[in-house]
Design a protein around this motif. Structure first.
Motif, PDB file in Angstrom:
ATOM      1  N   GLU A  32       0.831  -1.213   0.000  1.00 25.78           N
ATOM      2  CA  GLU A  32       0.000   0.000   0.000  1.00 25.78           C
ATOM      3  C   GLU A  32       0.861   1.256   0.000  1.00 25.78           C
ATOM      4  O   GLU A  32       0.567   2.230  -0.704  1.00 25.78           O
ATOM      5  N   GLU A  33       1.940   1.258   0.775  1.00 23.28           N
ATOM      6  CA  GLU A  33       2.828   2.411   0.837  1.00 23.28           C
ATOM      7  C   GLU A  33       3.484   2.668  -0.516  1.00 23.28           C
ATOM      8  O   GLU A  33       3.573   3.814  -0.977  1.00 23.28           O
ATOM      9  N   VAL A  34       3.928   1.587  -1.160  1.00 17.79           N
ATOM     10  CA  VAL A  34       4.584   1.744  -2.465  1.00 17.79           C
ATOM     11  C   VAL A  34       3.587   2.244  -3.507  1.00 17.79           C
ATOM     12  O   VAL A  34       3.909   3.111  -4.324  1.00 17.79           O
ATOM     13  N   TRP A  35       2.362   1.737  -3.478  1.00 16.22           N
ATOM     14  CA  TRP A  35       1.364   2.204  -4.430  1.00 16.22           C
ATOM     15  C   TRP A  35       0.992   3.667  -4.187  1.00 16.22           C
ATOM     16  O   TRP A  35       0.781   4.429  -5.122  1.00 16.22           O
ATOM     17  N   ASP A  77      -3.670   8.564   1.124  1.00 17.26           N
ATOM     18  CA  ASP A  77      -3.584   7.108   1.044  1.00 17.26           C
ATOM     19  C   ASP A  77      -4.472   6.590  -0.082  1.00 17.26           C
ATOM     20  O   ASP A  77      -5.433   7.250  -0.488  1.00 17.26           O
ATOM     21  N   ILE A  78      -4.157   5.390  -0.548  1.00 20.08           N
ATOM     22  CA  ILE A  78      -5.065   4.751  -1.497  1.00 20.08           C
ATOM     23  C   ILE A  78      -6.262   4.210  -0.719  1.00 20.08           C
ATOM     24  O   ILE A  78      -6.162   3.855   0.455  1.00 20.08           O
ATOM     25  N   THR A  79      -7.419   4.156  -1.371  1.00 15.43           N
ATOM     26  CA  THR A  79      -8.664   3.760  -0.709  1.00 15.43           C
ATOM     27  C   THR A  79      -8.878   2.249  -0.807  1.00 15.43           C
ATOM     28  O   THR A  79      -8.235   1.561  -1.610  1.00 15.43           O
ATOM     29  N   SER A  80      -9.808   1.754  -0.025  1.00 15.72           N
ATOM     30  CA  SER A  80     -10.132   0.317  -0.071  1.00 15.72           C
ATOM     31  C   SER A  80     -10.687  -0.069  -1.439  1.00 15.72           C
ATOM     32  O   SER A  80     -10.436  -1.174  -1.938  1.00 15.72           O
ATOM     33  N   ALA A 135      -8.912  -2.837  -4.120  1.00 12.60           N
ATOM     34  CA  ALA A 135      -9.592  -3.950  -4.792  1.00 12.60           C
ATOM     35  C   ALA A 135      -9.201  -4.032  -6.267  1.00 12.60           C
ATOM     36  O   ALA A 135      -9.143  -5.124  -6.849  1.00 12.60           O
ATOM     37  N   GLN A 136      -8.925  -2.872  -6.887  1.00 12.23           N
ATOM     38  CA  GLN A 136      -8.517  -2.834  -8.290  1.00 12.23           C
ATOM     39  C   GLN A 136      -7.043  -3.201  -8.468  1.00 12.23           C
ATOM     40  O   GLN A 136      -6.587  -3.401  -9.595  1.00 12.23           O
ATOM     41  N   LEU A 137      -6.307  -3.270  -7.366  1.00  7.17           N
ATOM     42  CA  LEU A 137      -4.873  -3.566  -7.414  1.00  7.17           C
ATOM     43  C   LEU A 137      -4.563  -5.012  -7.041  1.00  7.17           C
ATOM     44  O   LEU A 137      -3.432  -5.335  -6.677  1.00  7.17           O
ATOM     45  N   LYS A 138      -5.576  -5.862  -7.126  1.00  5.67           N
ATOM     46  CA  LYS A 138      -5.387  -7.289  -6.885  1.00  5.67           C
ATOM     47  C   LYS A 138      -5.552  -8.042  -8.202  1.00  5.67           C
ATOM     48  O   LYS A 138      -6.450  -7.736  -9.001  1.00  5.67           O
ATOM     49  N   GLY A 149      -5.220 -13.294  -7.208  1.00  2.27           N
ATOM     50  CA  GLY A 149      -5.504 -12.538  -5.995  1.00  2.27           C
ATOM     51  C   GLY A 149      -4.309 -11.832  -5.382  1.00  2.27           C
ATOM     52  O   GLY A 149      -4.456 -11.121  -4.383  1.00  2.27           O
ATOM     53  N   SER A 150      -3.115 -12.018  -5.954  1.00  3.75           N
ATOM     54  CA  SER A 150      -1.918 -11.337  -5.444  1.00  3.75           C
ATOM     55  C   SER A 150      -1.993  -9.844  -5.763  1.00  3.75           C
ATOM     56  O   SER A 150      -2.751  -9.414  -6.629  1.00  3.75           O
ATOM     57  N   TRP A 151      -1.188  -9.061  -5.083  1.00  4.63           N
ATOM     58  CA  TRP A 151      -1.091  -7.638  -5.390  1.00  4.63           C
ATOM     59  C   TRP A 151      -0.555  -7.443  -6.804  1.00  4.63           C
ATOM     60  O   TRP A 151       0.377  -8.136  -7.236  1.00  4.63           O
TER      61      TRP A 151
END
Length: 276
Positions: free
Chosen positions: A69-72, A158-161, A165-168, A173-175
């Motif tokens: 999440e931090e990297v994104w 921050d990126i949102t929840s 979901a779009q980053l899986k 199901g991996s990032w």
């Protein structure tokens, strides 16, 4: 003994039937006039680092796996910075050079900022990836565009929840991860066009090195390939760098210590004259 100049090199190269390609290798210095910080210059982001991490730690696949999440969030912050920047005169002249040279023109860039493409460059090899695309961190699916619903960020956002979901990966199901080359990774053909770029170098009569220090492996391999097969390397940078050491005692070289924006107009003028 004939003095080696940009004009004498270009005229010699364009007279050849083979190895008459003219290739430009660009780095972060090309985009500095657009307001994007360089990487390893005296004020570069990899020199100054970040508030919490050394860049060589932060910019790794290992760090991403622990802190996706931090990297994104940082990736989308940089994307916002890139989108707000505009192509500068360097990018525009390279587009003009491509129009003049046609199939003899090749552009290899280490930049991920998309400014070459936005300016109109087409025969382009993005050897460090780009900030437009992503791929599965488990390497199970093709490279795809970053969804438009994931918005560019301010540094503190921050990126949102919903964005997560779009980053899986839809397959496993991996990032998903940015389509970039990180410090602990190796060049390949699929993402970084390694072998395509080296093939271009083999057939290059003159390589112009613009705004890059040559601190990574593939750019140095490209320059070595050009020299190995009889081509010239012209190093145009403000400071001595890894290319400087490579070119020591080489005959097929020219070193110019100046800004790219001061030299590219001269190159365009020489090539226009030589192609008419």
């Amino acid at each position: 003994m004939e003095k080696i100049t940009i004009q004498s090199i270009v005229e010699k190269v364009l007279q050849k039937e083979y190895r008459n390609k003219i290739t430009f290798l660009t780095g972060a210095g090309i985009s500095s006039a657009s307001g994007i910080p360089t990487y390893r210059g005296s004020d570069g982001i990899w020199i100054k680092g970040t508030k919490f991490h050394k860049p060589e730690e932060f910019g790794t696949f290992e760090y991403f796996l622990k802190n996706p999440e931090e990297v994104w969030q940082f990736t989308m912050f940089r994307k916002k910075m890139f989108l707000e920047a505009k192509p500068n005169k360097n990018h525009e002249i390279l587009v003009e050079l491509e129009k003049e040279l046609g199939e003899r023109f090749h552009l290899i860039t280490q930049n991920i900022d998309n400014l070459h493409r936005r300016a109109g460059s087409e025969n382009l090899f993005e050897i460090h990836g780009n900030n437009r695309e992503m791929k599965c961190s488990n390497d199970c699916k093709e490279i795809i565009p970053i969804p438009k619903v994931i918005s560019p960020k301010n540094l503190e956002e921050d990126i949102t929840s919903q964005e997560i979901a779009q980053l899986k990966c839809k397959t496993c199901g991996s990032w998903m991860r940015p389509n970039l080359l990180w410090f602990d990774e190796y060049y390949n053909e699929k993402t970084h066009k390694k072998y395509s770029a080296l093939k271009v170098a083999k057939n290059t009569g003159v390589l112009f090195v613009l705004g890059t220090s040559g601190a990574t492996n593939l750019p140095m391999q490209i320059a070595r390939n050009v020299l190995k097969y009889g081509g010239f390397v012209i190093d145009i940078n403000l400071e001595n760098n890894h290319f400087t050491k490579l070119l020591e005692n080489k005959k097929n070289k020219l070193i110019i210590r100046d800004k790219s924006e001061n030299i590219l107009p001269e190159i365009l003028k020489i090539i226009k004259k030589a192609t008419y």
